[in-house]
Design an enzyme around this catalytic site. Structure first.
Site, mmCIF file in Angstrom:
data_model
loop_
_atom_site.group_PDB
_atom_site.id
_atom_site.type_symbol
_atom_site.label_atom_id
_atom_site.label_comp_id
_atom_site.label_asym_id
_atom_site.label_seq_id
_atom_site.Cartn_x
_atom_site.Cartn_y
_atom_site.Cartn_z
ATOM 1 N N TYR A 141 42.671 43.018 44.642
ATOM 2 C CA TYR A 141 41.230 43.248 44.779
ATOM 3 C C TYR A 141 40.612 43.319 43.396
ATOM 4 C CZ TYR A 141 36.961 45.827 46.175
ATOM 5 O OH TYR A 141 35.669 46.247 46.366
ATOM 6 N N LYS A 168 40.983 39.056 46.595
ATOM 7 C CA LYS A 168 39.598 39.336 46.978
ATOM 8 C C LYS A 168 38.776 39.447 45.700
ATOM 9 C CE LYS A 168 35.783 41.563 48.069
ATOM 10 N NZ LYS A 168 34.525 40.821 48.020
#
Length: 306
Positions: A141, A168
């Site tokens: 992330y 992400k």
């Protein structure tokens, strides 16, 4: 979890009661909305800032992960958030999440716990420790601010680690996103996801999809469906709705805007964790008037009793 079709990864919002405990009933409604109305490909449990997980104790985070998995009830794979500057704490959360049935874990690229931006070697060592000790696929992330501002080159190096299957990306930088789609996703290193403002261009460039909270994710699902059906006029129309929502109200932060929108839809997620403010009455009225013009109104509202 990825079959060469765009994915929509959705984190249910976290509702709190008057004593700042997680409201179990409202959480179940949030999960159902994410699965049924957003048609999430993957559900994130306690993984992104919009879920206010950083306000929770370690035991509360574990409870939120377990309850999210319970409420999803096998309808979708669940990715558990295990972000922590200490890789040992992250691994404790990973072990717990795996035992509860999570099928992957998400980790924010951390800042140094003693201050300052980590070097590329720091990040590689951090994620190497984690990927060596958990068998669960890892979603890296990237969100500068709460986490490290990871360079393009460092992102590609991290994507080469065997255990990292998904990335992400929170950046809205088209130059960065377009290059990383080519050098990560299309190169076969990992599946690369962006966010709502980048959704259509991500799909057009060959990325794997996007992550976004509800109810923006309900628009995201409509957009993905339109794109898959080749209806580019509808896809562009839906993407244009992300130009104002949530940007026009972002002085409050993403979570208050999404919670206000969910309340308007009748699936309340409560108020932001204090002392952070919800939208003023005036701004809430402007938001609701805007939402009435969007395709969020073209869905059946769930009949939920509170």
């Amino acid at each position: 979890m990825h079959n060469n079709v765009p994915d929509l990864i959705v984190p249910p919002l976290t509702p709190f009661d008057a004593q700042l405990r997680i409201d179990e009933t409202l959480l179940q409604h949030q999960v159902n909305y994410v699965v049924e109305q957003c048609d999430a490909t993957l559900v994130i449990a306690a993984g992104v800032e919009a879920q206010e997980y950083s306000c929770l104790t370690l035991e509360q985070r574990k409870w939120l992960i377990a309850k999210t998995i319970e409420f999803v009830d096998g309808r979708r794979p669940v990715v558990a958030g295990i972000s922590h500057p200490s890789f040992k704490v992250a691994l404790e959360l990973a072990d717990y999440a795996g035992a509860q049935g999570a099928q992957a874990v998400q980790i924010l690229a951390p800042l140094r716990p003693f201050g300052g931006a980590p070097a590329t070697g720091d990040l590689v060592n951090y994620f190497t420790h984690i990927t060596r000790e958990t068998s669960l696929p890892v979603m890296l992330y990237l969100n500068a601010g709460p986490g490290a501002d990871v360079s393009l080159e460092a992102t590609i190096e991290l994507a080469r680690l065997d255990g990292i299957h998904y990335i992400k990306e929170s950046s809205r930088d088209l130059s960065r996103v377009s290059r990383l789609i080519q050098q990560i996703d299309k190169a076969g290193l990992a599946h690369y996801y962006t966010t709502m403002q980048m959704l259509l261009i991500t799909l057009e460039l060959g990325g794997s999809g996007a992550t976004m909270p509800p109810p923006a994710a309900a628009l995201g699902r409509k957009l993905i469906n339109a794109w898959q059906q080749g209806d580019m006029a509808l896809a562009r129309h839906l993407q244009s709705q992300f130009a104002l929502f949530p940007a026009q109200w972002m002085k409050y932060g993403l979570t208050p805007v999404m919670k206000a929108a969910m309340q308007w839809l009748g699936v309340t997620a409560g108020e932001p964790y204090p002392p952070y403010a919800s939208l003023s009455a005036q701004d809430r009225e402007v938001l609701e008037n805007y939402l009435r013009t969007t395709d969020l109104t073209h869905q059946e509202r769930p009949h939920v009793k509170y």
